[in-house]
Enzyme design. Structure first.
Site, PDB file in Angstrom:
ATOM      1  N   SER A 157      -7.669   2.880   8.096  1.00  0.00           N
ATOM      2  CA  SER A 157      -7.632   1.766   7.157  1.00  0.00           C
ATOM      3  C   SER A 157      -8.283   2.068   5.820  1.00  0.00           C
ATOM      4  CB  SER A 157      -8.292   0.545   7.783  1.00  0.00           C
ATOM      5  OG  SER A 157      -7.599  -0.616   7.448  1.00  0.00           O
ATOM      6  N   SER A 158      -7.925   3.196   5.238  1.00  0.00           N
ATOM      7  CA  SER A 158      -8.453   3.545   3.922  1.00  0.00           C
ATOM      8  C   SER A 158      -7.991   2.548   2.868  1.00  0.00           C
ATOM      9  CB  SER A 158      -8.003   4.957   3.532  1.00  0.00           C
ATOM     10  OG  SER A 158      -6.588   5.059   3.520  1.00  0.00           O
ATOM     11  N   ASP A 203      -7.494  -5.207   9.691  1.00  0.00           N
ATOM     12  CA  ASP A 203      -8.181  -4.172   8.932  1.00  0.00           C
ATOM     13  C   ASP A 203      -9.237  -4.764   8.010  1.00  0.00           C
ATOM     14  OD1 ASP A 203      -6.358  -2.573  10.195  1.00  0.00           O
ATOM     15  OD2 ASP A 203      -5.138  -2.190   8.424  1.00  0.00           O
ATOM     16  N   LYS A 249       1.376   4.509   5.214  1.00  0.00           N
ATOM     17  CA  LYS A 249       2.013   3.245   5.620  1.00  0.00           C
ATOM     18  C   LYS A 249       2.996   2.733   4.578  1.00  0.00           C
ATOM     19  CE  LYS A 249      -1.494   0.561   6.652  1.00  0.00           C
ATOM     20  NZ  LYS A 249      -2.237  -0.641   7.108  1.00  0.00           N
TER      21      LYS A 249
END
Length: 504
Positions: A157-158, A203, A249
């Site tokens: 989840s950067s 997230d 993503k």
């Protein structure tokens, strides 16, 4: 509960290990903005999801924890009509200037993807929040340098960490000195929607609500909240391994992430139609019935607290899916139209225009079955973690089995694993892990492994020798250290005063 503010690095488990990174951030800021002084820092961590993937956007609870890799923004303010963002990794993330004058709309050009678009996501939701407080708001100019240790494309989840840190920085710079965790989560949950990514809220919630030493039970209905909890076994630990297979993503969304969102939305509507359900809210991101909404409509509203009732309701829905979604090999558009009583044009307008997707068939049975089975495992895991432990070995075996079953469904039903990720899980399970599963969006990224303190050295060494050195013969020691990520549950989003600059 407000986002905390610190005057030192005590929010890390080992503060001294982070001093050199913060010193480098300060040095980079001064190089980018000569003469400016850092006024504050905004920080938000990545997360690892222990169990419960691809179910948050159907409003089922999940079990993640924040981790110590994070995004930190060093900030100064000014009276200009621009925000300038820079990065300690200038080669990969070049400096950008974002106008904030009266006629600026922060429009995101999806055809020209850059890291600045993620900042704009945070800027947009922060500006909307400020407008809720006052219609006469003029955004402050800002100079910002970012430092990030969350691997991009690693499934940790950067993007969420970056968007939350950006939002927090803009809000604090514009006078919001005390924001609740609930508000920060609420406004950032939709931040990546401006990029066309229809994610749920796991997230952002995990990044905001994290606490040192604790995982989180995150609920989305009847209200969004994160409840921290401790593990009942003291020698339990997790290893997070970045597979080094990058899956962005945003770039792969039409065939991966967004396609799952669309398939689950269609599955929700088709189930509702076949079950004769009416009067329910169209609560999904696509203005359709979510799979949680279908369950509540069919079984009665679940309050999210009674685990036994939740388990009973979800189990009933698993049986419904098996009997109702009959095209086990996938639905074509014509079959969907027949089931939903729509023309092809109506179907296309309703499901295929809001976000771009590509498919040959729509695997509605597999996706719905995954959502309900994965949601059932989350509640069973929470039951396990909430119960007294008489036998540590049995606890590890039970928890590990739930994680392994999750991985099997992610592979076969959600199709978000692959052969290399499965191999990484297999190596771990043969060398000291009790459970191993893809975490996050999947299609690359990271694996989370459940193990004990006693098994940790063997597990880590085996993963390095049998996976990393085999798959990447020229990998360096530093690269291995970055790929095998510290998994201690971490403090969530926070502000850090400029006093830290003097202490470095």
């Amino acid at each position: 509960m407000s986002v905390p503010k610190f005057h030192d690095l005590s929010f890390y488990s080992e503060p001294s290990a982070h001093r050199s990174r913060y010193a480098n951030l300060v040095k980079s800021f001064r190089a980018n903005f000569s003469g400016d002084e850092i006024e504050f820092l905004a920080r938000s961590p990545g997360r690892v999801n222990l169990i419960g993937d691809h179910i948050d956007y159907n409003y089922f609870p999940v079990l993640p924890m924040a981790i110590e890799v994070d995004v930190v923004a060093a900030v100064s303010t000014n009276d200009s009509d621009a925000i300038v963002i820079s990065n300690t990794d200038a080669e990969k993330f070049p400096k950008h200037t974002i106008p904030i004058g009266k006629d600026s709309d922060f429009a995101i050009n999806r055809e020209q993807h850059s890291w600045a678009n993620y900042f704009k996501c945070g800027l947009i939701v922060a500006a909307k929040f400020l407008e809720e407080k006052s219609t006469d708001i003029k955004l402050k100019g800002m100079n910002i340098t970012f430092s990030g240790t969350v691997p991009t494309g690693g499934g940790l989840s950067s993007s969420a960490a970056f968007c939350v840190a950006s939002t927090l920085a803009v809000l604090y710079a514009n006078g919001v000195e005390n924001i609740s965790k609930a508000d920060l989560t609420r406004i950032t949950v939709v931040s990546e929607h401006y990029l066309g990514l229809n994610n749920g809220g796991m997230d952002q919630c995990a990044s905001v609500y994290g606490e040192q030493g604790k995982a989180l039970f995150i609920q989305f209905k009847p209200q969004l909240k994160g409840t921290p909890f401790e593990f009942p076994v003291k020698n339990l630990t997790f290893v997070i391994t970045n597979s080094l297979q990058v899956s962005n993503k945003y770039e792969t969304a039409p065939v991966h992430y967004n396609l799952r969102v669309v398939e689950m939305a269609i599955a929700g509507d088709l189930l509702a139609k076949k079950l004769g359900l009416q009067g329910m809210p169209r609560d999904s991101n696509l203005d359709t019935f979510s799979l949680r909404g279908v369950m509540d409509g069919y079984c009665g509203n679940w309050d999210g607290e009674d685990l036994s009732q939740g388990i009973a309701n979800i189990s009933k829905m698993i049986d419904v899916v098996e009997k109702t979604l009959t095209e086990k090999d996938g639905y074509n558009v014509e079959q969907c139209c027949q089931g939903l009583d729509l023309t092809a044009e109506e179907f296309h307008a309703k499901y295929l225009t809001k976000i771009p997707v590509k498919f040959e068939v729509l695997k509605l049975y597999q996706r719905a079955l995954h959502v309900y089975r994965e949601s059932l495992r989350v509640l069973k895991t929470l039951q396990l973690l909430s119960s007294p432990v008489d036998d540590d070995a049995k606890f590890f075996q039970t928890f590990g089995s739930l994680m392994n079953d999750s991985q099997q469904d992610l592979d076969l039903l959600n199709e978000s694993s692959n052969a290399k990720l499965n191999e990484l899980c297999s190596i771990a399970l043969n060398n000291g892990a009790f459970g191993s599963r893809v975490t996050g969006a999947g299609w690359g990224g990271s694996i989370v492994h459940l193990t004990s303190i006693e098994n940790l050295p063997k597990l880590t060494n085996s993963l390095i020798e049998l996976y990393y050195k085999h798959e990447f013969p020229h990998i360096t020691k530093d690269e291995i250290e970055e790929a095998v990520i510290d998994s201690k549950p971490a403090t969530g989003s926070c502000l850090v005063s400029a006093e830290i600059v003097k202490k470095l």
